[in-house]
Design a protein around this motif. Structure first.
Motif, PDB file in Angstrom:
ATOM      1  N   GLY A 240       0.819  -1.203   0.000  1.00  0.00           N
ATOM      2  CA  GLY A 240       0.000   0.000   0.000  1.00  0.00           C
ATOM      3  C   GLY A 240       0.852   1.251   0.000  1.00  0.00           C
ATOM      4  N   ALA A 241       0.295   2.325  -0.514  1.00  0.00           N
ATOM      5  CA  ALA A 241       0.947   3.634  -0.454  1.00  0.00           C
ATOM      6  C   ALA A 241      -0.058   4.704  -0.853  1.00  0.00           C
ATOM      7  CB  ALA A 241       2.154   3.693  -1.386  1.00  0.00           C
ATOM      8  N   TYR A 242       0.074   5.862  -0.261  1.00  0.00           N
ATOM      9  CA  TYR A 242      -0.727   7.043  -0.614  1.00  0.00           C
ATOM     10  C   TYR A 242      -2.231   6.753  -0.653  1.00  0.00           C
ATOM     11  CZ  TYR A 242       3.935   8.459  -1.212  1.00  0.00           C
ATOM     12  OH  TYR A 242       5.253   8.684  -0.941  1.00  0.00           O
TER      13      TYR A 242
ATOM     14  N   ARG B 119       8.215   9.899  -3.898  1.00  0.00           N
ATOM     15  CA  ARG B 119       8.951   8.720  -3.392  1.00  0.00           C
ATOM     16  C   ARG B 119      10.455   8.887  -3.595  1.00  0.00           C
ATOM     17  NH1 ARG B 119       5.509   4.253  -2.162  1.00  0.00           N
ATOM     18  NH2 ARG B 119       7.356   3.041  -1.683  1.00  0.00           N
TER      19      ARG B 119
ATOM     20  N   LYS C 185      11.897  11.172  -0.926  1.00  0.00           N
ATOM     21  CA  LYS C 185      11.915  10.662   0.448  1.00  0.00           C
ATOM     22  C   LYS C 185      12.654   9.355   0.618  1.00  0.00           C
ATOM     23  CE  LYS C 185       7.631  12.148   2.562  1.00  0.00           C
ATOM     24  NZ  LYS C 185       6.371  11.571   3.001  1.00  0.00           N
TER      25      LYS C 185
ATOM     26  N   GLY D 278      12.916  -0.751   2.055  1.00  0.00           N
ATOM     27  CA  GLY D 278      11.700   0.069   2.236  1.00  0.00           C
ATOM     28  C   GLY D 278      11.420   0.267   3.715  1.00  0.00           C
ATOM     29  N   SER D 279      10.149   0.448   4.055  1.00  0.00           N
ATOM     30  CA  SER D 279       9.794   0.610   5.479  1.00  0.00           C
ATOM     31  C   SER D 279      10.226  -0.640   6.227  1.00  0.00           C
ATOM     32  CB  SER D 279       8.286   0.759   5.651  1.00  0.00           C
ATOM     33  OG  SER D 279       7.816   1.877   4.985  1.00  0.00           O
TER      34      SER D 279
ATOM     35  N   PHE E  58       9.720  -1.163   9.564  1.00  0.00           N
ATOM     36  CA  PHE E  58       8.704  -1.501  10.568  1.00  0.00           C
ATOM     37  C   PHE E  58       7.325  -1.130  10.034  1.00  0.00           C
ATOM     38  CE2 PHE E  58      12.605  -0.497  12.905  1.00  0.00           C
ATOM     39  CZ  PHE E  58      12.744  -1.626  13.699  1.00  0.00           C
ATOM     40  N   LYS E  59       6.296  -1.716  10.652  1.00  0.00           N
ATOM     41  CA  LYS E  59       4.916  -1.369  10.289  1.00  0.00           C
ATOM     42  C   LYS E  59       4.475  -0.181  11.139  1.00  0.00           C
ATOM     43  CE  LYS E  59       3.052  -5.765  10.563  1.00  0.00           C
ATOM     44  NZ  LYS E  59       1.922  -6.674  10.410  1.00  0.00           N
TER      45      LYS E  59
ATOM     46  N   PRO F 184       1.602  12.388  15.799  1.00  0.00           N
ATOM     47  CA  PRO F 184       0.598  12.286  14.720  1.00  0.00           C
ATOM     48  C   PRO F 184      -0.228  11.004  14.836  1.00  0.00           C
ATOM     49  CG  PRO F 184       2.858  12.305  13.849  1.00  0.00           C
ATOM     50  CD  PRO F 184       2.965  12.141  15.329  1.00  0.00           C
TER      51      PRO F 184
ATOM     52  N   PRO G  13       2.290   6.740  13.134  1.00  0.00           N
ATOM     53  CA  PRO G  13       3.431   6.451  12.270  1.00  0.00           C
ATOM     54  C   PRO G  13       4.663   5.992  13.056  1.00  0.00           C
ATOM     55  CG  PRO G  13       3.003   8.817  12.305  1.00  0.00           C
ATOM     56  CD  PRO G  13       1.932   8.167  13.143  1.00  0.00           C
TER      57      PRO G  13
ATOM     58  N   GLU H 146      11.936   8.583  14.917  1.00  0.00           N
ATOM     59  CA  GLU H 146      12.582   9.909  14.858  1.00  0.00           C
ATOM     60  C   GLU H 146      12.639  10.526  16.258  1.00  0.00           C
ATOM     61  OE1 GLU H 146      11.059  12.614  11.885  1.00  0.00           O
ATOM     62  OE2 GLU H 146      12.096  14.311  12.809  1.00  0.00           O
TER      63      GLU H 146
ATOM     64  N   GLN I 206      13.628   9.672   5.920  1.00  0.00           N
ATOM     65  CA  GLN I 206      12.487   8.832   6.300  1.00  0.00           C
ATOM     66  C   GLN I 206      12.996   7.834   7.349  1.00  0.00           C
ATOM     67  OE1 GLN I 206      10.016   7.308   7.372  1.00  0.00           O
ATOM     68  NE2 GLN I 206       8.519   7.484   5.718  1.00  0.00           N
ATOM     69  N   ALA I 207      12.615   8.111   8.595  1.00  0.00           N
ATOM     70  CA  ALA I 207      13.166   7.358   9.727  1.00  0.00           C
ATOM     71  C   ALA I 207      12.791   5.883   9.746  1.00  0.00           C
ATOM     72  CB  ALA I 207      12.708   8.019  11.025  1.00  0.00           C
TER      73      ALA I 207
HETATM   74  N1  EPU Z   1       7.180  10.824   9.910  1.00  0.00           N
HETATM   75  C1  EPU Z   1       8.098  11.224  10.864  1.00  0.00           C
HETATM   76  N2  EPU Z   1       9.434  11.115  10.558  1.00  0.00           N
HETATM   77  C2  EPU Z   1       9.863  10.655   9.360  1.00  0.00           C
HETATM   78  C3  EPU Z   1       8.914  10.274   8.374  1.00  0.00           C
HETATM   79  C4  EPU Z   1       7.573  10.367   8.680  1.00  0.00           C
HETATM   80  O1  EPU Z   1       7.769  11.642  11.944  1.00  0.00           O
HETATM   81  O2  EPU Z   1      11.072  10.574   9.177  1.00  0.00           O
HETATM   82  C5  EPU Z   1       5.729  10.890  10.259  1.00  0.00           C
HETATM   83  C6  EPU Z   1       5.060  12.160   9.801  1.00  0.00           C
HETATM   84  O3  EPU Z   1       4.128  12.524  10.775  1.00  0.00           O
HETATM   85  C7  EPU Z   1       4.331  11.715   8.532  1.00  0.00           C
HETATM   86  C8  EPU Z   1       3.962  10.292   8.886  1.00  0.00           C
HETATM   87  O4  EPU Z   1       5.057   9.815   9.651  1.00  0.00           O
HETATM   88  O5  EPU Z   1       3.191  12.496   8.311  1.00  0.00           O
HETATM   89  C9  EPU Z   1       3.735   9.409   7.687  1.00  0.00           C
HETATM   90  O6  EPU Z   1       4.896   9.404   6.879  1.00  0.00           O
HETATM   91  P1  EPU Z   1       4.858   8.934   5.348  1.00  0.00           P
HETATM   92  O7  EPU Z   1       3.729   9.550   4.640  1.00  0.00           O
HETATM   93  O8  EPU Z   1       6.240   9.115   4.800  1.00  0.00           O
HETATM   94  O9  EPU Z   1       4.488   7.404   5.422  1.00  0.00           O
HETATM   95  P2  EPU Z   1       4.818   6.226   6.436  1.00  0.00           P
HETATM   96  O10 EPU Z   1       3.641   5.986   7.289  1.00  0.00           O
HETATM   97  O11 EPU Z   1       6.127   6.444   7.105  1.00  0.00           O
HETATM   98  C10 EPU Z   1       3.760   4.419   4.825  1.00  0.00           C
HETATM   99  C11 EPU Z   1       4.188   3.125   4.200  1.00  0.00           C
HETATM  100  C12 EPU Z   1       5.107   3.366   3.016  1.00  0.00           C
HETATM  101  C13 EPU Z   1       4.359   4.230   2.009  1.00  0.00           C
HETATM  102  C14 EPU Z   1       3.956   5.549   2.688  1.00  0.00           C
HETATM  103  C15 EPU Z   1       3.135   6.423   1.778  1.00  0.00           C
HETATM  104  C16 EPU Z   1       4.174   1.547   6.038  1.00  0.00           C
HETATM  105  C17 EPU Z   1       4.987   0.718   6.973  1.00  0.00           C
HETATM  106  N3  EPU Z   1       4.858   2.311   5.191  1.00  0.00           N
HETATM  107  O12 EPU Z   1       4.947   5.008   5.387  1.00  0.00           O
HETATM  108  O13 EPU Z   1       5.364   2.115   2.417  1.00  0.00           O
HETATM  109  O14 EPU Z   1       5.175   4.516   0.889  1.00  0.00           O
HETATM  110  O15 EPU Z   1       3.141   5.239   3.849  1.00  0.00           O
HETATM  111  O16 EPU Z   1       1.862   5.904   1.639  1.00  0.00           O
HETATM  112  O17 EPU Z   1       2.939   1.480   6.067  1.00  0.00           O
HETATM  113  C18 EPU Z   1       6.887   0.274   2.486  1.00  0.00           C
HETATM  114  O18 EPU Z   1       5.957  -0.388   2.963  1.00  0.00           O
HETATM  115  O19 EPU Z   1       8.020  -0.240   2.257  1.00  0.00           O
HETATM  116  C19 EPU Z   1       6.671   1.685   2.206  1.00  0.00           C
HETATM  117  C20 EPU Z   1       7.663   2.480   1.788  1.00  0.00           C
END
Ligand code: EPU
Length: 339
Positions: free
Chosen positions: A129-131, A224, A227, A238-239, A241-242, A262, A274, A280, A298-299
């Motif tokens: 999933g994404a976005y 993408r 970040k 990629g990510s 952790f979940k 958040p 998140p 972070e 991207q932490a």
């Molecule tokens: N955030 C931080 N620090 C950071 C990055 C993010 O505090 O360094 C916080 C911010 O509050 C931000 C929130 O985390 O608003 C969400 O960040 P982001 O939109 O970058 O997404 P994510 O939740 O970190 C998830 C998926 C990603 C996917 C993005 C976009 C999981 C584990 N990861 O990341 O998927 O690209 O959303 O939809 O659900 C993957 O699974 O490998 C992956 C990259």
């Protein structure tokens, strides 16, 4: 005819690029190759391990048995009418290439999942999933092959038990099936999903008020790329952790101490937090620990900076989990499959 190699170095087949070996190794180009591998596995009493794009695994020890690198390719339209298209992609197709193909045809459903690494077969495993979009949203069915009997079975969406980064193939049926082909239902017309994060803002910045499907895919690729590190230049999976799903009650208590934490409501009783924010805030973003560290943009992304060992990666993972537990009382769970 399947070419089986012994004691194969499989580092290059994973995006984290940790030193790793497979007891036996072969590349699959067809369904017949897989049937041959099943017969071999029975005869030699060795398990089978399937490797897709290697973008979501951490191999920490020699993989026992026969590792199969899936390179079974092919995309075909199986049904078309005025509203939708059913498209079947073989599991060894690269996910990103398949999404680009659907975007080129102007068929809706997968555009928000642009530039995700891995294969089509691995996508339903963890309901990528994404976005604001997950593959379950346009999934139609999949053909899988039983790794013991070699028999084929069709799984519908409900059969797959999709949830956030989860499916039956990661749980009850783990290691039991080979996903051979996945069929998606793509729409000729659909509302674009622009609400997640910075998509709309990015489009407006480029002066695009009425985006096309192609604009959305291009924008997601830009976001993408900004970040997330390119695994070819900076090995990662990629990510790591979940994100966390916790009770609203627990969240309210945490919010008193961390007012800027958040969150997104996911039901009346649960919120999503998140994991990147926790990592972070715990001080790991952009920090290096020898050969490994968490990415500066991207932490959530763990980087192998220079020939790290699995042990070094696992030590950092342990340290992060312990610190997050101590600071917030929350348990992080790996998204990456640890073998
Ligand atoms: N955030 C931080 N620090 C950071 C990055 C993010 O505090 O360094 C916080 C911010 O509050 C931000 C929130 O985390 O608003 C969400 O960040 P982001 O939109 O970058 O997404 P994510 O939740 O970190 C998830 C998926 C990603 C996917 C993005 C976009 C999981 C584990 N990861 O990341 O998927 O690209 O959303 O939809 O659900 C993957 O699974 O490998 C992956 C990259």
């Amino acid at each position: 005819m399947l070419k089986i190699e012994k004691n194969k170095n499989i580092k290059a087949y994973t995006t984290l690029q940790l030193s790793a070996r497979a007891e036996f190794f072969a590349i699959l180009k067809s369904k017949e190759d897989l049937q041959e591998a099943i017969v071999w596995s029975k005869k030699n009493k060795k398990p089978l391990f399937i490797l897709g794009g290697g973008s979501n695994v951490l191999i920490s020890q020699t993989v026992k048995g026969l590792t199969l690198k899936n390179e079974i390719k092919g995309i075909k339209v199986v049904e078309k009418n005025k509203d939708y298209i059913l498209v079947e992609a073989k599991s060894g197709e690269l996910w990103g290439d398949f999404v680009d193909w659907s975007v080129r045809h102007n068929w809706h459903g997968l555009e928000n999942l642009s530039l995700i690494y891995g294969t089509v077969g691995a996508a339903p495993m963890q309901n990528i999933g994404a976005y604001g979009v997950e593959i379950k949203d346009s999934f139609y069915h999949l053909h899988a092959i039983d790794l013991k009997s070699g028999q084929e079975r069709i799984f519908s969406g409900p059969d797959c038990h999709f949830a956030y980064r989860e499916s039956i193939f990661k749980n009850k049926l783990k290691g039991k099936y080979f996903i051979y082909a996945v069929t998606f239902k793509l729409q000729k017309m659909a509302t674009l999903q622009l609400d997640y994060g910075a998509i709309r803002a990015h489009l407006l910045e480029r002066g695009i008020k009425k985006p096309s499907l192609k604009n959305v895919s291009a924008t997601i690729k830009i976001i993408r790329t900004e970040k997330l590190p390119n695994p070819v230049k900076m090995p990662n999976a990629g990510s790591f952790f979940k994100n966390l799903e916790i009770s609203t009650i627990k969240f309210k208590a945490l919010q008193k101490k961390y007012p800027d934490m958040p969150s997104w409501p996911i039901s009346k009783t649960k919120v999503k937090i998140p994991a990147a924010w926790l990592i972070e805030t715990a001080g790991f973003k952009g920090k290096k620990f020898g050969a490994v560290g968490m990415h500066k943009n991207q932490a959530l992304v763990l980087i192998n900076y220079r020939r790290a060992s699995a042990r070094q990666v696992l030590n950092l993972v342990k340290k992060i989990k312990q610190t997050v537990k101590k600071s917030f009382g929350l348990d992080l769970h790996e998204e990456v499959n640890i073998i």
